[in-house]
Design a protein around this motif. Structure first.
Motif, mmCIF file in Angstrom:
data_model
loop_
_atom_site.group_PDB
_atom_site.id
_atom_site.type_symbol
_atom_site.label_atom_id
_atom_site.label_comp_id
_atom_site.label_asym_id
_atom_site.label_seq_id
_atom_site.Cartn_x
_atom_site.Cartn_y
_atom_site.Cartn_z
ATOM 1 N N THR A 73 0.859 -1.179 0.000
ATOM 2 C CA THR A 73 0.000 0.000 0.000
ATOM 3 C C THR A 73 0.897 1.232 0.000
ATOM 4 N N PRO A 74 0.925 1.984 -1.083
ATOM 5 C CA PRO A 74 1.846 3.114 -1.183
ATOM 6 C C PRO A 74 1.667 4.111 -0.036
ATOM 7 N N SER A 75 2.768 4.622 0.474
ATOM 8 C CA SER A 75 2.722 5.552 1.599
ATOM 9 C C SER A 75 2.161 6.902 1.194
ATOM 10 N N PHE A 110 1.911 9.017 -10.446
ATOM 11 C CA PHE A 110 2.923 8.011 -10.150
ATOM 12 C C PHE A 110 4.294 8.639 -9.941
ATOM 13 N N ASP A 111 4.912 8.320 -8.815
ATOM 14 C CA ASP A 111 6.218 8.865 -8.446
ATOM 15 C C ASP A 111 7.130 7.691 -8.108
ATOM 16 N N LEU A 112 7.986 7.321 -9.042
ATOM 17 C CA LEU A 112 8.819 6.134 -8.866
ATOM 18 C C LEU A 112 9.792 6.306 -7.699
ATOM 19 N N ASP A 113 10.250 7.512 -7.447
ATOM 20 C CA ASP A 113 11.157 7.713 -6.311
ATOM 21 C C ASP A 113 10.457 7.403 -4.991
ATOM 22 N N SER A 114 9.195 7.821 -4.866
ATOM 23 C CA SER A 114 8.428 7.499 -3.658
ATOM 24 C C SER A 114 8.224 5.996 -3.539
ATOM 25 N N VAL A 115 7.931 5.350 -4.653
ATOM 26 C CA VAL A 115 7.771 3.891 -4.650
ATOM 27 C C VAL A 115 9.069 3.218 -4.216
ATOM 28 N N ARG A 116 10.185 3.692 -4.725
ATOM 29 C CA ARG A 116 11.474 3.094 -4.349
ATOM 30 C C ARG A 116 11.735 3.214 -2.856
ATOM 31 N N ARG A 117 11.383 4.362 -2.267
ATOM 32 C CA ARG A 117 11.556 4.510 -0.821
ATOM 33 C C ARG A 117 10.694 3.513 -0.062
ATOM 34 N N ASP A 118 9.463 3.343 -0.520
ATOM 35 C CA ASP A 118 8.582 2.356 0.113
ATOM 36 C C ASP A 118 9.171 0.955 0.004
ATOM 37 N N LEU A 119 9.657 0.606 -1.173
ATOM 38 C CA LEU A 119 10.203 -0.731 -1.385
ATOM 39 C C LEU A 119 11.485 -0.949 -0.583
ATOM 40 N N ASP A 120 12.269 0.094 -0.412
ATOM 41 C CA ASP A 120 13.447 -0.009 0.446
ATOM 42 C C ASP A 120 13.033 -0.385 1.867
ATOM 43 N N ALA A 121 11.992 0.273 2.364
ATOM 44 C CA ALA A 121 11.526 0.001 3.725
ATOM 45 C C ALA A 121 10.977 -1.415 3.840
ATOM 46 N N ILE A 122 10.300 -1.882 2.805
ATOM 47 C CA ILE A 122 9.767 -3.248 2.807
ATOM 48 C C ILE A 122 10.903 -4.261 2.783
ATOM 49 N N GLY A 127 -0.502 8.781 -1.071
ATOM 50 C CA GLY A 127 -1.664 8.736 -1.952
ATOM 51 C C GLY A 127 -2.422 7.432 -1.984
ATOM 52 N N TRP A 128 -1.968 6.433 -1.170
ATOM 53 C CA TRP A 128 -2.635 5.120 -1.181
ATOM 54 C C TRP A 128 -2.631 4.610 -2.629
ATOM 55 N N PHE A 129 -3.645 3.880 -3.076
ATOM 56 C CA PHE A 129 -3.635 3.349 -4.443
ATOM 57 C C PHE A 129 -3.974 4.411 -5.482
ATOM 58 N N HIS A 130 -4.360 5.601 -5.011
ATOM 59 C CA HIS A 130 -4.522 6.710 -5.947
ATOM 60 C C HIS A 130 -3.177 7.186 -6.479
ATOM 61 N N HIS A 131 -2.077 6.601 -5.980
ATOM 62 C CA HIS A 131 -0.758 7.018 -6.464
ATOM 63 C C HIS A 131 -0.597 6.755 -7.956
ATOM 64 N N TRP A 132 -1.412 5.845 -8.516
ATOM 65 C CA TRP A 132 -1.316 5.604 -9.961
ATOM 66 C C TRP A 132 -1.678 6.856 -10.765
ATOM 67 N N LEU A 133 -2.463 7.756 -10.161
ATOM 68 C CA LEU A 133 -2.838 8.986 -10.868
ATOM 69 C C LEU A 133 -1.685 9.983 -10.924
ATOM 70 N N GLN A 153 4.355 2.086 -16.089
ATOM 71 C CA GLN A 153 4.578 2.413 -14.678
ATOM 72 C C GLN A 153 4.513 1.156 -13.805
ATOM 73 N N LEU A 154 3.593 0.252 -14.118
ATOM 74 C CA LEU A 154 3.524 -1.010 -13.384
ATOM 75 C C LEU A 154 4.810 -1.812 -13.572
ATOM 76 N N VAL A 155 5.317 -1.874 -14.792
ATOM 77 C CA VAL A 155 6.558 -2.599 -15.053
ATOM 78 C C VAL A 155 7.718 -1.925 -14.316
ATOM 79 N N ALA A 156 7.741 -0.594 -14.292
ATOM 80 C CA ALA A 156 8.802 0.121 -13.579
ATOM 81 C C ALA A 156 8.757 -0.197 -12.091
ATOM 82 N N LEU A 157 7.560 -0.284 -11.522
ATOM 83 C CA LEU A 157 7.433 -0.664 -10.115
ATOM 84 C C LEU A 157 7.983 -2.064 -9.893
#
Length: 418
Positions: free
Chosen positions: A13-15, A25-37, A17-23, A68-72
Motif C-alpha cells: 500500500t503506497p505511503s 505516479f512517483d517512482l522515487d516514492s515507490v522506491r523509498r517504500d520498497l526499500d523500507a519493505i 496517496g494510497w492506491f490513488h498514487h497511480w494517478l 509504470q507497473l513494469v517500472a514498479l
C-alpha cells in the motif's frame, strides 16, 4: 529468487496517496517504500493496479500505466522482491473501482457479459505479457476479492451461478496463462466463498482452479467478536482457513497462499498487534503446504484521506513516514529466524474433522464452516485441546487413498467433538 520454505511478503500500500498514487505516479516514492519493505527481510510484494485507471475504456489499456507497473516491478526486483500483480481492482479497503464502461448507463454484469469479459481478458493478458520478461514476476491474481461483487452484502451485485463463476474463472485464468506461460496465476476470494450459503464462488473453485489456493484471514468476520482477542479461534483463524481449504483440494498437497492477514483494531488493539502477528504466523506455519504468508499491509493509510473505515488507517507494518511499527518488528524477527535455519516442514495432521456442506461443488450448507457453525466450533475445540486437526470432506472420509496421501489416520464428525 529461489527461496527455501514458505515465502514472506506484504501487500504493498503506497505511503503517498494510497492506491490513488497511480494517478500521480512517483517512482522515487515507490522506491523509498520498497526499500523500507526490503529492510524488513521480506521477499515479495503483492501489487494493485486500479482497473479504471489502467483500462478507462474497454478498448483502451493505457500504455503509460502499464509502463509504470513494469517500472514498479523492476524497482522491486532491484531490491530482491518478487512481485504478484492483482489485475481487476476491483475492491480495496471498502472502496469499489470499476470502470465506467461497466456502470450506470453502460451497466452490465462483469462476470457474464461477453463484451466485458473480452475486455477483462485483453487487460489481464496485456499486464501479464508486459511482466512476463521479468525474472521476479510471480504471476497474476485475477483480482482482489472480486467475488464480493457477485452477491449480498454488496449493494449493487452482479449475480451469477456457481457454474458461471467457474466458467469465468477458467476464462480469465487461461488468458493470464496464455500471456505468461508457467507463472503462478491464481484467483482470490474473501471468506464468503468459505462461509456464506448460496454464494456463487465456492470452496471447490478456490481449492482447484489456478496454480494455488489463496485464503484471506480477517478476524473481524465474527471470530474475534465471538472468541475474543486471545481466543483459540482468533489466534488460529488463518491456520483454520488453510486447513479448511485442503478439504476441497483435489491435489492433497496443493500449495496454499495466506495472501491476506492483518491485525484489525479495535478487535486487536495496537498494543497487542505484535503478539497477534507472532502467534498468527506461527500457527499458519504449523500447516503443511503453505506457499507463503503476505501481511496486510505495508504502510498505514494517511489520515489526510477521508471516509475509510477506521480500522483501515492502522493496518500497516510501517507508518506513512516509513517508521517500523511493533507488528513490523515482529515480522522482521520472524523472517530473520526462519531465514537463518533449515526449513522443516510441519508434521502431518493425523486427526481430521469431517465437513458436510450438502454438495461438495456448490456447498449449499457451508455456513457450518463459519464462526458459530458446527464444524468451525468443533475444529476450534480440538485445536484448543492441542489436537492439530485437519479438515476432510465427509464424502472423502472413507477414501483410504486420499486420507493416506494427507497423513490422516482418524476422522471424527463435529457431533463427536465435546
Amino acid at each position: 529468487m529461489p527461496v527455501q520454505g514458505p515465502r514472506f511478503g506484504v501487500n504493498y500500500t503506497p505511503s503517498q496517496g494510497w492506491f490513488h498514487h497511480w494517478l500521480d505516479f512517483d517512482l522515487d516514492s515507490v522506491r523509498r517504500d520498497l526499500d523500507a519493505i526490503a529492510d524488513l527481510g521480506l521477499d515479495h510484494v503483492r501489487v494493485f493496479p486500479l482497473w479504471p485507471v489502467f483500462q478507462p475504456n474497454r478498448s483502451l489499456i493505457r500504455p503509460r500505466a502499464v509502463e509504470q507497473l513494469v517500472a514498479l516491478a523492476e524497482a522491486a526486483g532491484e531490491r530482491g522482491l518478487d512481485v504478484n500483480v492483482d489485475g481487476l481492482q476491483g475492491h480495496l479497503s471498502s472502496f469499489d473501482f470499476l470502470p465506467s464502461w461497466t456502470q450506470t448507463w453502460h451497466r452490465r454484469n462483469i462476470f457474464t457479459d461477453p463484451e466485458v469479459v473480452a475486455g477483462q481478458t485483453a487487460y489481464l493478458s496485456t499486464l501479464a505479457a508486459a511482466l512476463d520478461s521479468l525474472p521476479n514476476f510471480i504471476g497474476m491474481t485475477i483480482g482482489n476479492e472480486i467475488n464480493q461483487f457477485s452477491g449480498p452484502p454488496h449493494p449493487d451485485p452482479d449475480p451469477l451461478t456457481p457454474a458461471q463463476a467457474a466458467a469465468w474463472l477458467r476464462t480469465v485464468l487461461a488468458a493470464c496463462e496464455d500471456a505468461a506461460p508457467g507463472r503462478q496465476h491464481l484467483h482470490a476470494a474473501y471468506d464468503a466463498a468459505w462461509y456464506l450459503d448460496g454464494h456463487p464462488f465456492t470452496p471447490a473453485h478456490a481449492a482447484n482452479l489456478g496454480a494455488m489456493t489463496a485464503v484471506h484471514s480477517w478476524v473481524f468476520n465474527g471470530t474475534a467478536q465471538r472468541h475474543g482477542r486471545t481466543g483459540t479461534a482468533t489466534e488460529h483463524h488463518a491456520a483454520y482457513l488453510i486447513e479448511l481449504s485442503k478439504a476441497w483440494a483435489g491435489d492433497p498437497h496443493r500449495p496454499v497462499w495466506l495472501q491476506e492477514v492483518g491485525a484489525p483494531a479495535p478487535l486487536i488493539p495496537a498494543e497487542h498487534a505484535a503478539d497477534f502477528t507472532e502467534v498468527t504466523v506461527a500457527n499458519a506455519l504449523d500447516c503443511e503446504d503453505v506457499w507463503g504468508i503476505t501481511w496486510w499491509c505495508s504502510h498505514d493509510v494517511s489520515r489526510d484521506l477521508a471516509d475509510f473505515p477506521e480500522l483501515e488507517y492502522s493496518l500497516g507494518l510501517l507508518t506513512t513516514e516509513g517508521k517500523v511499527k511493533p507488528a513490523g518488528e515482529a515480522i522482521r524477527g520472524i523472517v530473520g529466524e526462519r531465514r537463518g535455519e533449515p526449513h522443516r516442514p510441519p508434521a502431518p495432521r493425523t486427526t481430521a474433522v469431517a465437513v458436510d456442506v450438502g454438495d461438495d461443488e456448490t456447498a449449499p450448507d457451508r455456513s457450518v464452516c463459519a464462526p458459530g457453525g458446527a464444524f468451525y466450533e468443533a475444529f476450534v475445540r480440538l485445536t484448543a485441546d492441542g489436537v492439530r486437526p485437519a479438515a476432510v470432506l465427509a464424502s472423502r472420509a472413507d477414501d483410504a487413498a486420499h486420507l493416506a496421501a494427507r497423513g490422516i489416520t482418524e476422522v471424527v464428525r463435529p457431533d463427536q467433538v465435546r
